[in-house]
Scaffold this motif. Structure first.
Motif, PDB file in Angstrom:
ATOM      1  N   PRO A   1     -17.458  32.164 -13.263  1.00 55.20           N
ATOM      2  CA  PRO A   1     -18.286  31.108 -12.667  1.00 55.20           C
ATOM      3  C   PRO A   1     -17.649  30.608 -11.381  1.00 55.20           C
ATOM      4  N   PHE A   2     -18.471  30.239 -10.419  1.00 59.10           N
ATOM      5  CA  PHE A   2     -17.953  29.836  -9.117  1.00 59.10           C
ATOM      6  C   PHE A   2     -18.433  28.431  -8.780  1.00 59.10           C
ATOM      7  N   ASN A   3     -17.720  27.807  -7.858  1.00 58.89           N
ATOM      8  CA  ASN A   3     -18.106  26.502  -7.342  1.00 58.89           C
ATOM      9  C   ASN A   3     -19.069  26.731  -6.176  1.00 58.89           C
ATOM     10  N   PRO A   4     -20.265  26.134  -6.201  1.00 67.83           N
ATOM     11  CA  PRO A   4     -21.208  26.344  -5.096  1.00 67.83           C
ATOM     12  C   PRO A   4     -20.643  25.988  -3.731  1.00 67.83           C
ATOM     13  N   ARG A   5     -19.728  25.029  -3.687  1.00 67.67           N
ATOM     14  CA  ARG A   5     -19.126  24.666  -2.408  1.00 67.67           C
ATOM     15  C   ARG A   5     -18.301  25.819  -1.846  1.00 67.67           C
ATOM     16  N   GLU A   6     -17.623  26.560  -2.742  1.00 65.76           N
ATOM     17  CA  GLU A   6     -16.849  27.705  -2.267  1.00 65.76           C
ATOM     18  C   GLU A   6     -17.780  28.798  -1.768  1.00 65.76           C
ATOM     19  N   LEU A   7     -18.882  29.035  -2.494  1.00 66.08           N
ATOM     20  CA  LEU A   7     -19.837  30.043  -2.027  1.00 66.08           C
ATOM     21  C   LEU A   7     -20.394  29.650  -0.658  1.00 66.08           C
TER      22      LEU A   7
ATOM     23  N   ALA B   1     -33.071  28.627  11.001  1.00 65.46           N
ATOM     24  CA  ALA B   1     -31.783  28.640  10.303  1.00 65.46           C
ATOM     25  C   ALA B   1     -31.569  29.997   9.645  1.00 65.46           C
ATOM     26  N   PRO B   2     -30.314  30.425   9.477  1.00 62.36           N
ATOM     27  CA  PRO B   2     -30.064  31.694   8.783  1.00 62.36           C
ATOM     28  C   PRO B   2     -30.724  31.705   7.408  1.00 62.36           C
TER      29      PRO B   2
ATOM     30  N   ARG C   1     -20.779  30.722   5.078  1.00 61.41           N
ATOM     31  CA  ARG C   1     -20.657  30.289   6.470  1.00 61.41           C
ATOM     32  C   ARG C   1     -19.630  31.125   7.226  1.00 61.41           C
ATOM     33  N   ALA C   2     -18.526  31.455   6.558  1.00 61.42           N
ATOM     34  CA  ALA C   2     -17.485  32.260   7.200  1.00 61.42           C
ATOM     35  C   ALA C   2     -18.001  33.656   7.534  1.00 61.42           C
ATOM     36  N   ILE C   3     -18.745  34.269   6.603  1.00 59.29           N
ATOM     37  CA  ILE C   3     -19.303  35.593   6.853  1.00 59.29           C
ATOM     38  C   ILE C   3     -20.264  35.555   8.034  1.00 59.29           C
ATOM     39  N   LEU C   4     -21.129  34.550   8.066  1.00 60.92           N
ATOM     40  CA  LEU C   4     -22.111  34.456   9.141  1.00 60.92           C
ATOM     41  C   LEU C   4     -21.440  34.200  10.485  1.00 60.92           C
ATOM     42  N   ARG C   5     -20.334  33.449  10.483  1.00 63.55           N
ATOM     43  CA  ARG C   5     -19.620  33.197  11.744  1.00 63.55           C
ATOM     44  C   ARG C   5     -19.018  34.472  12.305  1.00 63.55           C
ATOM     45  N   ARG C   6     -18.518  35.333  11.431  1.00 60.61           N
ATOM     46  CA  ARG C   6     -17.843  36.528  11.936  1.00 60.61           C
ATOM     47  C   ARG C   6     -18.753  37.747  12.006  1.00 60.61           C
ATOM     48  N   ALA C   7     -20.041  37.581  11.675  1.00 58.80           N
ATOM     49  CA  ALA C   7     -20.974  38.702  11.789  1.00 58.80           C
ATOM     50  C   ALA C   7     -21.015  39.157  13.233  1.00 58.80           C
ATOM     51  N   PRO C   8     -20.891  40.460  13.494  1.00 54.52           N
ATOM     52  CA  PRO C   8     -20.845  40.946  14.878  1.00 54.52           C
ATOM     53  C   PRO C   8     -22.175  40.752  15.575  1.00 54.52           C
ATOM     54  N   PRO C   9     -22.147  40.505  16.874  1.00 61.73           N
ATOM     55  CA  PRO C   9     -23.406  40.421  17.615  1.00 61.73           C
ATOM     56  C   PRO C   9     -24.080  41.773  17.642  1.00 61.73           C
ATOM     57  N   GLU C  10     -25.372  41.760  17.891  1.00 60.09           N
ATOM     58  CA  GLU C  10     -26.082  43.022  17.971  1.00 60.09           C
ATOM     59  C   GLU C  10     -25.534  43.830  19.130  1.00 60.09           C
ATOM     60  N   PRO C  11     -25.383  45.170  18.940  1.00 59.17           N
ATOM     61  CA  PRO C  11     -24.826  46.001  19.998  1.00 59.17           C
ATOM     62  C   PRO C  11     -25.828  46.178  21.124  1.00 59.17           C
TER      63      PRO C  11
ATOM     64  N   ARG D   1     -30.408  25.524   0.379  1.00 58.12           N
ATOM     65  CA  ARG D   1     -31.450  24.875   1.190  1.00 58.12           C
ATOM     66  C   ARG D   1     -31.039  23.443   1.546  1.00 58.12           C
ATOM     67  N   LYS D   2     -30.417  22.758   0.596  1.00 59.34           N
ATOM     68  CA  LYS D   2     -29.951  21.389   0.829  1.00 59.34           C
ATOM     69  C   LYS D   2     -28.941  21.344   1.971  1.00 59.34           C
ATOM     70  N   HIS D   3     -28.212  22.460   2.147  1.00 61.07           N
ATOM     71  CA  HIS D   3     -27.178  22.514   3.185  1.00 61.07           C
ATOM     72  C   HIS D   3     -27.644  23.277   4.426  1.00 61.07           C
ATOM     73  N   GLY D   4     -28.956  23.355   4.617  1.00 62.03           N
ATOM     74  CA  GLY D   4     -29.488  23.805   5.901  1.00 62.03           C
ATOM     75  C   GLY D   4     -29.893  25.247   6.015  1.00 62.03           C
ATOM     76  N   PHE D   5     -29.767  26.032   4.943  1.00 59.53           N
ATOM     77  CA  PHE D   5     -30.160  27.434   5.004  1.00 59.53           C
ATOM     78  C   PHE D   5     -31.585  27.629   4.491  1.00 59.53           C
TER      79      PHE D   5
END
Length: 239
Positions: A107-113, A6-7, A118-128, A27-31
Motif C-alpha cells: 500500500p502506498f501513501n497518495p502524497r508519495e504517488l 492540465a496534465p 510530478r517528478a516524472i512529468l517534470r523530467r519528461a523529455p520535450p518532443e524532438p 483531480r483535487k491536486h490539479g490533474f
C-alpha cells in the motif's frame, strides 16, 4: 474546476477501491484523470485521449501491467509509474528494464504517488524535432499542441494522444511535402523505442479517423504510394 490543459493521468488498476479514490485525489491536486479497470480498457483510452502519464498496476487479470508497459514503450507512449505488491521485487526490476519510469509499492501513501507523478512529468523529455509551435489552422481544424487537441469549425474538440499530437505537428511543419515512413519515425521517436513502419501507419489511421470526413477516402492526409504521407492543406498561425 480542473484546468482543461492540465496534465492528464490514466490510472489502470482492477481494484475499484484504489483507482477511484486515487483519481479523485489527483483531480483535487490539479490533474485531469481517466480510469481503466484493465489493459484492454486502457488501450481504448490511450487511442482517443491525450495522456501524459500512466499509473499502472502490475497484477491484473488478463493482460498484466508488464505486458501493457512493454507495449507502451514500444509504441512511444507516455511515461509509466508502476504499482507493485510488496513481494514483487522481480516484477519491479523487470518493469524498470522494460522502460517504466518509476514504481511504487502497495500500500502506498497518495502524497508519495503525487510527488513521484510530478517528478516524472517534470523530467519528461520535450518532443524532438523543431521547437514547440503555437496553435495552427488547417483544413477546418485548429491544432493546439500544448492542450493536445483539435478544434473544428463546427465547435467540436478532439483529444489527441501524445504520439498523434507529435506526428500531426511534424506534418503541419511541412505541409504538402511527401514524408517517408522512415523520416516520420526519425522525427517522431521521442523515447528509445524500437518503432516500426507499421506504428506510423497505425498513427496515421487514427489521425484520419479524427480529421477526415471519410477516413477511407482521405482528402487531408493522403498516402503517396511508395513514398509515404502528405498533408494536403494550407497551414496558418492561429494565435
Amino acid at each position: 474546476m480542473t484546468d482543461p490543459i492540465a496534465p492528464q493521468i490514466l490510472i489502470v488498476d482492477d481494484a475499484r477501491d484504489i483507482r477511484e479514490p486515487l483519481g479523485q485525489y489527483l483531480r483535487k491536486h490539479g490533474f485531469r484523470t481517466r480510469l481503466a479497470a484493465h489493459a484492454a480498457e486502457a488501450r481504448e483510452v490511450l487511442a482517443e485521449a491525450a495522456i501524459h502519464l500512466v499509473v499502472l498496476d502490475i497484477m491484473m487479470p488478463g493482460e498484466d501491467g508488464l505486458s501493457l508497459c512493454r507495449w507502451l514503450v514500444a509504441h512511444n507512449g507516455p511515461p509509466v509509474l508502476l504499482l507493485t505488491a510488496m513481494a514483487d521485487e522481480t516484477d519491479r526490476i523487470v518493469g524498470l528494464e522494460l522502460g517504466a519510469d518509476d514504481y511504487l509499492v502497495k500500500p502506498f501513501n497518495p502524497r508519495e504517488l503525487l510527488a513521484r507523478a510530478r517528478a516524472i512529468l517534470r523530467r519528461a523529455p520535450p518532443e524532438p524535432g523543431r521547437p514547440p509551435r503555437g496553435r495552427r489552422a488547417f483544413a477546418g481544424w485548429v491544432h493546439d499542441p500544448d492542450a493536445m487537441t483539435l478544434s473544428g469549425t463546427d465547435g467540436r474538440t478532439v483529444d489527441l494522444t501524445t504520439a498523434e499530437n507529435r506526428l500531426l505537428g511534424i506534418l503541419l511543419d511541412q505541409p504538402r511535402a511527401v514524408l517517408s515512413r522512415t523520416t516520420l519515425l526519425d522525427l517522431a521517436a521521442g523515447r528509445e523505442a524500437k518503432a516500426y513502419d507499421r506504428a506510423i501507419d497505425n498513427q496515421i489511421s487514427r489521425l484520419r479517423r479524427k480529421i477526415e470526413t471519410n477516413p477511407k477516402n482521405p482528402r487531408i492526409l493522403v498516402t503517396e504510394w511508395g513514398g509515404g504521407y502528405r498533408l494536403v492543406a494550407d497551414v496558418t498561425d492561429a494565435g
